[in-house]
Scaffold this active site. Sequence first.
Site, PDB file in Angstrom:
ATOM      1  N   GLY A 516     -29.985 -18.326 -29.458  1.00 43.27           N
ATOM      2  CA  GLY A 516     -31.071 -17.392 -28.993  1.00 43.27           C
ATOM      3  C   GLY A 516     -30.654 -15.900 -29.462  1.00 43.27           C
ATOM      4  N   GLY A 518     -31.811 -11.383 -29.135  1.00 45.86           N
ATOM      5  CA  GLY A 518     -32.427 -10.321 -28.142  1.00 45.86           C
ATOM      6  C   GLY A 518     -31.347 -10.107 -27.089  1.00 45.86           C
ATOM      7  N   VAL A 523     -27.052 -15.201 -29.403  1.00 45.45           N
ATOM      8  CA  VAL A 523     -26.146 -15.965 -28.487  1.00 45.45           C
ATOM      9  C   VAL A 523     -26.055 -17.019 -29.272  1.00 45.45           C
ATOM     10  CG1 VAL A 523     -26.427 -17.264 -26.189  1.00 45.45           C
ATOM     11  CG2 VAL A 523     -27.630 -15.110 -26.501  1.00 45.45           C
ATOM     12  N   LYS A 537     -22.580 -14.715 -26.056  1.00 53.23           N
ATOM     13  CA  LYS A 537     -23.129 -13.740 -26.547  1.00 53.23           C
ATOM     14  C   LYS A 537     -22.530 -12.510 -27.231  1.00 53.23           C
ATOM     15  CE  LYS A 537     -27.171 -11.083 -24.763  1.00 53.23           C
ATOM     16  NZ  LYS A 537     -28.270 -10.901 -23.833  1.00 53.23           N
ATOM     17  N   ASP A 629     -34.405  -5.185 -16.677  1.00 53.42           N
ATOM     18  CA  ASP A 629     -35.182  -5.803 -17.756  1.00 53.42           C
ATOM     19  C   ASP A 629     -35.317  -7.382 -17.227  1.00 53.42           C
ATOM     20  OD1 ASP A 629     -36.166  -6.256 -20.320  1.00 53.42           O
ATOM     21  OD2 ASP A 629     -34.193  -6.617 -21.129  1.00 53.42           O
TER      22      ASP A 629
END
Length: 798
Positions: A516, A518, A523, A537, A629
């Site tokens: 992943g 962002g 990640v 991450k 977030d």
Amino acid sequence: MHLPFLFLLLLVTLSYTSLIAIASSSPSVLNQGSSLFVEKEDHLVSPNGIFTAGFHRVGQNAFCFAIWFSEAMSDGNHTVVWMANRDEPVNGKRSKFSLWKDGNLVLKDASRRIWSSDTKSSLPLQLQLLDSGNLVLIHLNKKLYLWQSFNSPTDTILPNQLFTKDTVLISSKSSTNLSSGFYKFYFDNDNVIRLLYNSDEVTSVFWPLPYLQIWEVGRTTYNNTRSAMLTSEGRFWSADNLVFITSDYNSTIQRRLTLDVDGNIRVYSLSRGNWIVSWQAISQPCAIHGICGPNSLCTYSPALGRRCTCMHGYKAKNHSDLSFGCAPTFDINSNQENYEFVKLPHVEFYGFDNQYIESSTLKQCKKACLNDSNCKAIQFNFHKDSGHFRCYVKTLLFNGNYLGTPFDTYLKLPKTEIKSFNQHVPNQSRLDCPNSVIELRRTYEKKSTNGSLKFMLWFSIILGVVEVTSFMFFFYIAQKPSGATNQNYLAIATGFRRFSYEEIVKASHKFRDEIGRGGGGIVYKGILPDNRVVAIKLLHEAIQGEAEFLAEMSTIGRINHKNLIETYGYCAEGKHRILVYEYMENGSLAGKIGSNQLDWLKRFEIAVGVAKGLAYLHEECLEWVLHCDVKPHNVLLDADFNPKVADFGLSKLFHQDATNNSNFSKIRGTRGYMAPEWVFNLPITSKVDVYSYGMVVLEMITGRSSTCDQSNDDNERVDQKRLVSWVREKVHKARDRESCTESQFLEILDPAIVRAEIEEEQMKNLLNVALQCVEEDRDARPTMSEVVKMLLNHETDD
Ligand SMILES: *[C@@H]1O[C@H](CO)[C@@H](O)[C@H](O)[C@H]1NC(C)=O
Ligand SMILES: *[C@@H]1O[C@H](CO)[C@@H](O)[C@H](O)[C@H]1NC(C)=O
Ligand SMILES: *[C@@H]1O[C@H](CO)[C@@H](O)[C@H](O)[C@H]1NC(C)=O
Ligand SMILES: *[C@@H]1O[C@H](CO)[C@@H](O)[C@H](O)[C@H]1NC(C)=O
Ligand SMILES: *[C@@H]1O[C@H](CO)[C@@H](O)[C@H](O)[C@H]1NC(C)=O
Ligand SMILES: *[C@@H]1O[C@H](CO)[C@@H](O)[C@H](O)[C@H]1NC(C)=O
Ligand SMILES: *[C@@H]1O[C@H](CO)[C@@H](O)[C@H](O)[C@H]1NC(C)=O
């Protein structure tokens, strides 16, 4: 022609010398045999003009010989940095400060000696006020200091002033009374620098946190140098390993480190006539001891400030001054059988444990208290390291606070009082704790943008490095080439820990499987030596400052909730900032919305789970509370589609730079989920997360995304609003026609959801809750815990 010219030259020279004479009318030195007189307002000024020494008015007709910053603050007051006679001011008439011929410095009032330096010398001496703010008695020949004010600070140290085992800072009584107060900053016998509350009745150390081991807070007892210093660039170091930099580190401006009246130690920087806090030891005002008297609880809210509240069953001794504490309203000598206990979650009373029972049960603990007529309450909590419950029998309820500590207190009360306590419960649980943290951050942000972060952060370092340091400590003693040690510390530190970069590289197979992007980093999937599958991450390099990072990590490491992602550890080596957390088989919610993998029930349960996770963050009195977030990408799903919120606690790290930007509100959060407060620059509260949560739920219900790929913010708002108003309209219409057709609601639903599975009541409820969450007016939105209640109550009703 020559004569007038010479005359002119003479004139110029004369006036020039007289100019010098005028300029030096505030000398920086005092010679032997001369005095400074209080009536004449005599004073010394340092050559650079920054400091002044002289008689400072501390009350009506009361003066102290002091050193202060020459520049007046914007309120016209001067900031005193040193006082010779703070506890014994002198009269405004016939008092003088003299350097005697025999070398003694003496402060006298009309009749007697109030203070003296007890120095003696036959060599020529001079008293000089140096540019550093140090007032020194100097041997003119040897350039040696016979005496210096830096060796006897009052409540302040200046940059480059050595703080040693022989110096202490003692707070002032109050902002108007500068005499010695109750708080003390000092090097303890074990070489650790501490804060102590020291009144006539009680002494208690409250910083570093007394219930933590010294090494747990990153300090050491091994270095007996016992010295500390603040540099002019804003770095503080102390031999016990207390090292920090101020939020405005690297700029050479006027600074001071002061033990304030409220018991907190702060570094201030001078900026346009105001002192700005650039570091503070304690971010939670109630963590400071001695604020409230016995039997009372300290609470803090930005609106009301710090308050003391009597415990149930107790009343204030003096209603105009709650620091006197509270007295019981019931007969304390009544038969012990008449007593019972009420639980006060997260309430802690520090100290005065008459008895301590390891591996106790609650029943045993209560019994021990009932057997002791002096017992006022018990503290009963699970001790992670020992794996046992511990019982503390308290004979005095002092230093009461409500800081979200993992402790629970059980208050002993007569049964008659207990009945009325139950009615109080709702009010009790509405203590000011959670939001206070948020607001605190905001206020500091206004004062000094970057600083705000550090204040919060530093406290959390101190508070929370438990898990981290326990690992590091072990690592230090067992610092042999990896292999063997790895085994050892894995066995010991099963919890949150620090990883080396090498371990990370190995675990991630050199960052092979990207899973992943962002949220500030990339990640990767990885496997730890103990076969745990993890997500690794790599945070963007923009995240600087190991201290802040560690602080965040220590906070994250303490968070534990089944709907929040569990962080196993982190790595902070060089510029690497890496997080290691549990791997979630089903990835993020973002990838699943609109797929037919999520049936109605799963969606509902995800909504409830996420609400629970956020409610925990907001309401459980943790130090930082805002996620900022919330979006489908940050909701991860395990193998059974149980949701876990990820990326909490990072907003501060990522947006540190952004806080410098007046426009920073736009940078937080993610488009499509941002509450209107961000856009309109309104105060940010936990309701921003509620809003984002509402958007996520609407997205889950409708399958429609509120985001679009256009990078235009305005379009974005429109899109987000469009989804909300579209749903609202549908709901309205459906309600209007409720009698005829309820299935109108179903039009809103994600087509991927099988209609037959839907419980319509449940769906309506979820929809209603989501719509409340996305109210434009933040006060109209429920809190996260109310959301949980609304969702669950409805379930049990069914
Ligand atoms: C100075 O400080 C005192 C006490 O904080 C305050 O009452 C006063 O208003 C301040 N300003 C001046 C000009 O004295
Ligand atoms: C300051 O407090 C001390 C101790 O309580 C007291 O003796 C003194 O009078 C006070 N001074 C002023 C100026 O109020
Ligand atoms: C003790 O602390 C001082 C000051 O930080 C440092 O210079 C010194 O090297 C330290 N000593 C030891 C043995 O670590
Ligand atoms: C402080 O300034 C020096 C020289 O300007 C620079 O090398 C250093 O990186 C700066 N440190 C920080 C923490 O900003
Ligand atoms: C309560 O405290 C105030 C302020 O310290 C004091 O003036 C007053 O006398 C006290 N009242 C009682 C009843 O003790
Ligand atoms: C109760 O207290 C007495 C003495 O105060 C002690 O001997 C006894 O063991 C205690 N009982 C329990 C159950 O703690
Ligand atoms: C609890 O709070 C409510 C609303 O603020 C108030 O009306 C009520 O009197 C309080 N109850 C008690 C027992 O303080």
